[in-house]
Design a protein around this motif. Structure first.
Motif, mmCIF file in Angstrom:
data_model
loop_
_atom_site.group_PDB
_atom_site.id
_atom_site.type_symbol
_atom_site.label_atom_id
_atom_site.label_comp_id
_atom_site.label_asym_id
_atom_site.label_seq_id
_atom_site.Cartn_x
_atom_site.Cartn_y
_atom_site.Cartn_z
ATOM 1 N N VAL A 121 0.813 -1.210 0.000
ATOM 2 C CA VAL A 121 0.000 0.000 0.000
ATOM 3 C C VAL A 121 0.850 1.265 0.000
ATOM 4 O O VAL A 121 0.454 2.296 -0.548
ATOM 5 C CB VAL A 121 -0.969 -0.017 1.206
ATOM 6 N N VAL A 122 2.030 1.214 0.594
ATOM 7 C CA VAL A 122 2.889 2.407 0.656
ATOM 8 C C VAL A 122 3.735 2.552 -0.608
ATOM 9 O O VAL A 122 4.429 3.558 -0.767
ATOM 10 C CB VAL A 122 3.814 2.342 1.886
ATOM 11 N N ILE A 123 3.668 1.549 -1.502
ATOM 12 C CA ILE A 123 4.494 1.578 -2.708
ATOM 13 C C ILE A 123 3.675 1.923 -3.948
ATOM 14 O O ILE A 123 4.051 2.773 -4.744
ATOM 15 C CB ILE A 123 5.198 0.209 -2.910
ATOM 16 N N ASN A 124 2.539 1.247 -4.079
ATOM 17 C CA ASN A 124 1.767 1.411 -5.322
ATOM 18 C C ASN A 124 0.316 1.081 -5.037
ATOM 19 O O ASN A 124 -0.103 -0.067 -5.143
ATOM 20 C CB ASN A 124 2.342 0.464 -6.394
ATOM 21 N N CYS A 125 -0.472 2.091 -4.674
ATOM 22 C CA CYS A 125 -1.877 1.843 -4.350
ATOM 23 C C CYS A 125 -2.683 3.116 -4.594
ATOM 24 O O CYS A 125 -2.392 4.165 -4.011
ATOM 25 C CB CYS A 125 -2.013 1.401 -2.894
ATOM 26 N N SER A 126 -3.688 3.032 -5.444
ATOM 27 C CA SER A 126 -4.514 4.193 -5.791
ATOM 28 C C SER A 126 -5.525 4.486 -4.689
ATOM 29 O O SER A 126 -5.780 3.654 -3.805
ATOM 30 C CB SER A 126 -5.260 3.922 -7.101
ATOM 31 N N ASN A 127 -6.155 5.653 -4.762
ATOM 32 C CA ASN A 127 -7.172 6.007 -3.776
ATOM 33 C C ASN A 127 -8.377 5.079 -3.869
ATOM 34 O O ASN A 127 -8.988 4.724 -2.856
ATOM 35 C CB ASN A 127 -7.630 7.459 -3.989
ATOM 36 N N GLU A 128 -8.724 4.678 -5.097
ATOM 37 C CA GLU A 128 -9.846 3.754 -5.277
ATOM 38 C C GLU A 128 -9.541 2.407 -4.628
ATOM 39 O O GLU A 128 -10.412 1.797 -3.998
ATOM 40 C CB GLU A 128 -10.146 3.568 -6.770
#
Length: 981
Positions: free
Chosen positions: A502-509
C-alpha cells in the motif's frame, strides 16, 4: 584484623554460610575492606589454587579474585595491584591445569583473560609461546589429557578477549602469533578427531571440540588473509568433510556433542564471511562449503518443516546456511562494496566476484532455491498451525516480534527478499507465473507461501506489476471467501500483502476497496476471522493511516465503524502486547483523522482511558500500556478542542500521578508533561473553571529542576500558563522560577532557548507594569543574565538577537523602569548599546526590526533630555535605521502583511500549514488576541512614534541643544526629518 591466608580463609568461610546472619554481613564488609590491601589478590589465588580446600570456599575465592582483577589490575586505577604482586600472580596462572571442576576452571580462564587483556603484549610478550610449548608437552610428552583440556579452555578465553579489542596493540599482536599457535591446534584437532571417531572416546571428543572451538575463534580474527595460509586452507577443506560426515552419522554418535561440533563449524564459516568476505570466497573450499549448505537445505527441508522442537538442531544449521548464502549474495551484487573489517585490494575483489559469477550463481540454481523456499521454508509449520489454533493471540504476538536471524521462516523470508532484489529480472515473471497458475492448488499452505513471495517482492517488482488490478481481481476475492476454516490463513496473508504494497503502489480507489475488505475481517461474529486475522488487519490499517498519501476524507465513511470495532476487539484481547498494538493504532487514527471523528465517538474513546488505566495496574507492563493511554488522551484533547474540558476529570489526576515529586509513575513524567501541555493549549478561551488547572502549577518547579532533558516541554507549559492564567505568576513565586532559568540560560539548547524567548515576550506584553514581575526579573538575576548573554560575543548572533527582542519589548513598554534596571545593575551600558545597534542588521524580518527600533526610540525619548551621553551617541544611527526601515516597509496605519508571520512564538506559524478544517486551539486564539490588544508592532505606527520622539526633544531641549542634536544626523536623515516635521 590483619590480612593473611588463614584469616582470609576464615572470613571466606563465614561469608559462605548458607543462612544469612550478622557474621556473614561482617565477613562481607571485611572482604570489601581488604580489596585495597596489598597481597589480598595473591592470597585469594593461593586459596582457590589449593585443591584440598572445600570447593565452595575455592569458588568464592576465585569469584572475588576475578572481580578484583577487573577493578584493580590496570595500573592507572586507584589502589591498583602492585607490580610485585602482579608478577607473583602471573607466575601461578597456569598452576590449576589439573582442576577437575569444569565450572571453576572456566572462572579461572575468565580471570586469565582479563589479566591478558592488560598485560599482552607489553608485559607478557611470550604468552603464546608459553601456551604452545605447554600444549605440545602435555600432548606429546606427558600425554596429560586433563591438562590439555584445561589449557584449551584458558586459550579459548584469551583468544575471545583479545579478539574483542579494537583499540591498542593486543589484537594485532595476537594476529602476529596466530601462525605459531594455529598449526599446533590443527594438528591436535586432526589427531584427536581420528582417535575419537575410531573408538568413540568421549573425553577425546571433548578435547577435540575445544581445539575446534579455539580454531573457530582464532582463524577469522587472527589472519588478515586466511586464504593464503596452507595450514588454514587444508583445515577448512577437512572441516567440510567432517561436518558432512558427522551430520550423516548424527544418530551414531553422542547427539549433544555432535550438534556442538556442527554448530561450531557453521559459526566458523559464518564468522569468516562476516569478518572477511573476500578471503572467504577466495578460499579453495568456498564452493564446497556453499554447495554443502545448498544440499543440506534441500535434503533436510522436510525434517525441518515437521520439527516442533525449540532450538531444533537441524533448524539451527539451516539458519546458518541461509545466513552464509545471504552474505555471499549481498557481496556479489554489491560488487564487494560492503563494510569490510579487513581491507582488500580491488584486484582481489574482482577475482572473488568472477569466481562466484562463473562457478556458482545461475538462473537454474536461483529458481531451484526459490522452489525449495516456497515448498518447505515459507509455509506455516504444523506446530505453528497448532499454536495458532490453541493460542491465536499469543502466536500472533510472537509473529510480530519474530527475528529473522534466529527463526527459520523469517530467515527464509529475508533471504528470499535478497534473491528477488538481486535477481528481479529473472524472478519477476517467476513470481507472477506462480500467482497466475498455482493459486488454485488445493494446498492452502502452498497458496499462502506463493502469496508470501509476492508480499516479499514489493520493493523489487513494483514497476513490473499492476497491484491495483491484482488487488481487485485476485487478492480481495481470495481473502473474501468464507467457505472453510483454513481460509483464515489466506485472509492473514492478504493483510500482509496490503501492508507491504500500500505504501508503494496503491490508488485512492484501491484504498477504499481495502477499507471495505478490512472492515469485514474485524467483524466479531465471524468465526473464521479469529484474533490472528483481526490483529493483522489492524496492523494493515495502521500502515495505511500512517502513510504519507493517506486521505482522511476517503476514510471518513468507515471511521466510526472501525473505531467501534477496535474498542470491541480491545475487550477480546488478553495479552498486554495485543492491547498495546490496538491502543497505538487508535492513537494514530485519532491523530490523523482530526476533525472527522464525531463528538459521541470521541467520548466513547475517552471512556476507555480510566478502564484500561486500572487494568494496567495489575500487570508487569503497566508503564508501556499507560504511555499508550496517555497518548490517546492527548490526541482526544486535540480532537475535542473546544470540548476538551470533557477530559479534565481524567487528565488532571493523571498529570498529578505522573508529574508529582512523589509520583509512583516517574517513568511516565515526560508523557504526563505532554498531556499537561496539550490540556493547556486546547483549553477553550472562555472556559472559566480554571481552579484545578491553576493548582497544577505547583508541580512546575519540581519539573523545572529535575526534568531538564525535556526542558523545552516544561518551558512550553509555563508559556501556556502565561497566556491562559498569568495570575499564577503572582500566586506562586515567579522569583524562584526566574532564578532557575537564569542558571540554565547560558547552556540552553536552541529548542529550549526559543521557548524561553517566547515565554518572556508574552510575560512582558502582559506584565510590563507589574511590580512583582519586574522586581523578580532583577532579584532573581535573570535580567542581569540576559544582559551578560548579549555582551558575550562567543554566543550565537541569532540567539543574541532573540534576547534583544525581549529587551526591546521591555524598553518600549516601560522605558523608565528599563533604564533604572540598567543603571541599578551597573552594566557596561555603552557596550550593551553598541551590540544592540550593531546586531540590528542581522534581524531577518520586519517584525523584529520594528520591535528593536521601538525599544531604542523609547529609550532615546527619556535619556536624551537628561543628557545621557551613551544614548546621545547612538541617536544618529537609530534615526537612520528608522528611516531606512520605513522606506523598506511602507507602513499604513501600522499594518503590514509581513507583520503577520515570523512571530516570536514560533510554533504559532505552524498552524498556517494545518488542515483548514481544523479549528484553531485556545492557545492560538489567546496569543493572537494578546498581539491584537498589546503588541506595539500592530498598535504603534513607527513614523508617528518617531515624530512623537522628535517633538519631545524639541519641547524639552533648548533650541541650540535641539539644533545641535539634529545636526548629528547624516544628510539623508536630516532630509527625511524635514519631510515629517
Amino acid at each position: 584484623m590483619d590480612l593473611n591466608v588463614d584469616n582470609l580463609l576464615n572470613i571466606l568461610s563465614l561469608a559462605n554460610e548458607s543462612e544469612r546472619n550478622s557474621r556473614q554481613q561482617e565477613a562481607e564488609n571485611q572482604l570489601k575492606t581488604w580489596e585495597v590491601v596489598p597481597g589480598y589478590h595473591y592470597y585469594l589465588q593461593s586459596i582457590y589454587l589449593n585443591l584440598e580446600l572445600p570447593l565452595q570456599i575455592r569458588w568464592l575465592a576465585i569469584i572475588c579474585f576475578k572481580n578484583g582483577v577487573e577493578k584493580y589490575w590496570r595500573s592507572s586505577r586507584t589502589n591498583a595491584i602492585s607490580k610485585d604482586e602482579k608478577s607473583k600472580i602471573k607466575s601461578r596462572l597456569f598452576s590449576l591445569l589439573h582442576e577437575k571442576n569444569n565450572q571453576l576452571m572456566i572462572q579461572h580462564a575468565h580471570s586469565i583473560g582479563k589479566i591478558v587483556r592488560f598485560e599482552f603484549p607489553t608485559e607478557w610478550p611470550n604468552l603464546f609461546e608459553e601456551i604452545e610449548r605447554s600444549l605440545h608437552n602435555f600432548v606429546f610428552v606427558n600425554q596429560d589429557l586433563s591438562s590439555v583440556n584445561n589449557l584449551l579452555i584458558i586459550l579459548n578465553q584469551i583468544i575471545k578477549t583479545l579478539s574483542s579489542v579494537r583499540i591498542g596493540r593486543a589484537r594485532h599482536a595476537m594476529q602476529s602469533k596466530s601462525p605459531l599457535i594455529v598449526p599446533l591446534l590443527i594438528k591436535l584437532y586432526v589427531k584427536f578427531f581420528q582417535q575419537w571417531t575410531n573408538n568413540l572416546d568421549l573425553a577425546l571428543m571433548e578435547v577435540c571440540y575445544l581445539c575446534l572451538k579455539n580454531l573457530r575463534r582464532i582463524i577469522p580474527e587472527g589472519f588478515e588473509q586466511p586464504e593464503t595460509n596452507h595450514d588454514v586452507t587444508e583445515f577448512l577443506k577437512v572441516s567440510v568433510d567432517h561436518l558432512r560426515g558427522l551430520i550423516n552419522e548424527h544418530s551414531r554418535y553422542s547427539s549433544d556433542l555432535i550438534e556442538r561440533y556442527a554448530k561450531c563449524y557453521s559459526k566458523l564459516y559464518f564468522n569468516l564471511i562476516s569478518i572477511n568476505p573476500t578471503s572467504f570466497i577466495l578460499l579453495p573450499c568456498c564452493e564446497t562449503i556453499l554447495s554443502y549448505y545448498m544440499n543440506y537445505l534441500q535434503e533436510n527441508a522436510e525434517r525441518i518443516y515437521q520439527s516442533n522442537e525449540e532450538n531444533d538442531f537441524w533448524e539451527i544449521i539451516a539458519l546458518k546456511g541461509f545466513l552464509i548464502l545471504k552474505k555471499v549474495i549481498n557481496y556479489t551484487f554489491k560488487q564487494g562494496s560492503i563494510t569490510l573489517k579487513q581491507p582488500k585490494s580491488k584486484q582481489e575483489i574482482e577475482i572473488a566476484l568472477k569466481k562466484l559469477a562463473s562457478g556458482f550463481f545461475n538462473k537454474g540454481l536461483i529458481e531451484k532455491l526459490c522452489d525449495l523456499i516456497i515448498n518447505w521454508y515459507l509455509p506455516i509449520k504444523p506446530n505453528d498451525l497448532e499454536n495458532w489454533s490453541l493460542e491465536p493471540e499469543e502466536w500472533c504476538n510472537e509473529e510480530f516480534q519474530s527475528s529473522w536471524e534466529y527463526q527459520i521462516r523469517p530467515c527464509a523470508e529475508n533471504f528470499f527478499q535478497d534473491l528477488v532484489k538481486f535477481f528481479k529480472d529473472d524472478l519477476s515473471n517467476y513470481i507472477l507465473n506462480k500467482i497466475s497458475n498455482n493459486l488454485n492448488d488445493g494446498n492452502i499452505l502452498i497458496q499462502d507461501s506463493i502469496l508470501c513471495t509476492f508480499q516479499l517482492s514489493a520493493d523489487s517488482i513494483s514497476d513490473k506489476v499492476n497491484f491495483n488490478q491484482l488487488l481487485n481481481d485476485v487478492f480481495v476475492p481470495l481473502g473474501s471467501k468464507n467457505d472453510k476454516l483454513e481460509q483464515k490463513i489466506l485472509k492473514r496473508r492478504i493483510c500482509l500483502i496490503i501492508n507491504e504494497w500500500v505504501v508503494i503502489n496503491c490508488s485512492n480507489e484501491s484504498r477504499i476497496l481495502i477499507y471495505k475488505f478490512l472492515s469485514t475481517l474485524l467483524v466479531g461474529e465471524n468465526k473464521i476471522n479469529d484474533q490472528v486475522v483481526k490483529l493483522n488487519a489492524i496492523q494493515c490499517l495502521k500502515t495505511i493511516i500512517n502513510d504519507w498519501d493517506f486521505n482522511k476524507k476517503d476514510f471518513g465513511p468507515f471511521l466510526t465503524e472501525f473505531i467501534t470495532r477496535f474498542i470491541e476487539i480491545l475487550d477480546e484481547m488478553t495479552f498486554t502486547e495485543s492491547k498495546l498494538y490496538i491502543l497505538n493504532t487508535l492513537a494514530i487514527v485519532i491523530e490523523r483523522c482530526n476533525p472527522l471523528i464525531n463528538y459521541e465517538t470521541l467520548i466513547r474513546l475517552l471512556a476507555i482511558i480510566p478502564k484500561y488505566w486500572e487494568v494496567s495496574n495489575s500487570n508487569d507492563n503497566e508503564v508501556i500500556l499507560k504511555t499508550s493511554l496517555i497518548r490517546i488522551l492527548k490526541n482526544l484533547i486535540i480532537s475535542l478542542n473546544e470540548n476538551s474540558p470533557e477530559t479534565y476529570s481524567i487528565c488532571i489526576p493523571l498529570i498529578k500521578s505522573c508529574c508529582s515529586e512523589n509520583s509512583d509513575y516517574q517513568l511516565l513524567s515526560e508523557d504526563g508533561y505532554e498531556l499537561w501541555l496539550s490540556m493547556l493549549q486546547f483549553c477553550p478561551n472562555q472556559h472559566k473553571e480554571h481552579v484545578e488547572i491553576i493548582q497544577l502549577f505547583e508541580l512546575i518547579k519540581f519539573g523545572l529542576l529535575n526534568s531538564t532533558e525535556v526542558l523545552p516541554l516544561i518551558l512550553s507549559i509555563i508559556r501556556s500558563y502565561s497566556l491562559l492564567s498569568p495570575e499564577v505568576f503572582q500566586i506562586h513565586s515567579i522569583n524562584e522560577i526566574f532564578k532557575v532559568l537564569s542558571g540554565y540560560l547560558n547552556s540552553m539548547r536552541d529548542d529550549a532557548f526559543n521557548v524561553f524567548i517566547s515565554l518572556m515576550d508574552i510575560l512582558i506584553l502582559k506584565l510590563y507594569n507589574d511590580e512583582v514581575f519586574l522586581t523578580s526579573l532583577v532579584d532573581s538575576g535573570l535580567f542581569n543574565c540576559m544582559l551578560s548573554y548579549v555582551l558575550d560575543e562567543s554566543n550565537s548572533i541569532v540567539c543574541i538577537n532573540k534576547l534583544l527582542l525581549i529587551l526591546s519589548r521591555l524598553a518600549f513598554a516601560n522605558n523608565e523602569i528599563f533604564l533604572k534596571m540598567l543603571n541599578y545593575l551597573s552594566n557596561d551600558i555603552n557596550s550593551f548599546l553598541k551590540h544592540w545597534t550593531e546586531y540590528y542588521v542581522n534581524n531577518g524580518n520586519p517584525r523584529n526590526k520594528k520591535i528593536n527600533l521601538l525599544g531604542l526610540l523609547s529609550l532615546l525619548k527619556i535619556t536624551i533630555p537628561i543628557k545621557e551621553q551613551n544614548f546621545i551617541s547612538i541617536f544618529p544611527d537609530v534615526i537612520k535605521k528608522t528611516f531606512l526601515f520605513l522606506e523598506e516597509v511602507k507602513e499604513t496605519d501600522g499594518k503590514v502583511d509581513a507583520y503577520n508571520s515570523d512571530f516570536i512564538y514560533e510554533d504559532i506559524d505552524d498552524y498556517r500549514y494545518l488542515d483548514p478544517d481544523i479549528k484553531e486551539n485556545g492557545e492560538k486564539t489567546r496569543y493572537v488576541e494578546l498581539l491584537d490588544q498589546a503588541d506595539p508592532v500592530f498598535k504603534v505606527q513607527l513614523d508617528k512614534f518617531l515624530i512623537e520622539v522628535i517633538h519631545s526633544f524639541k519641547s524639552t531641549l533648548a533650541n541650540d541643544e535641539f539644533d545641535q542634536l539634529m545636526n548629528m544626523n547624516e544628510e539623508y536623515s536630516i532630509e527625511q526629518l524635514q519631510k515629517i516635521m
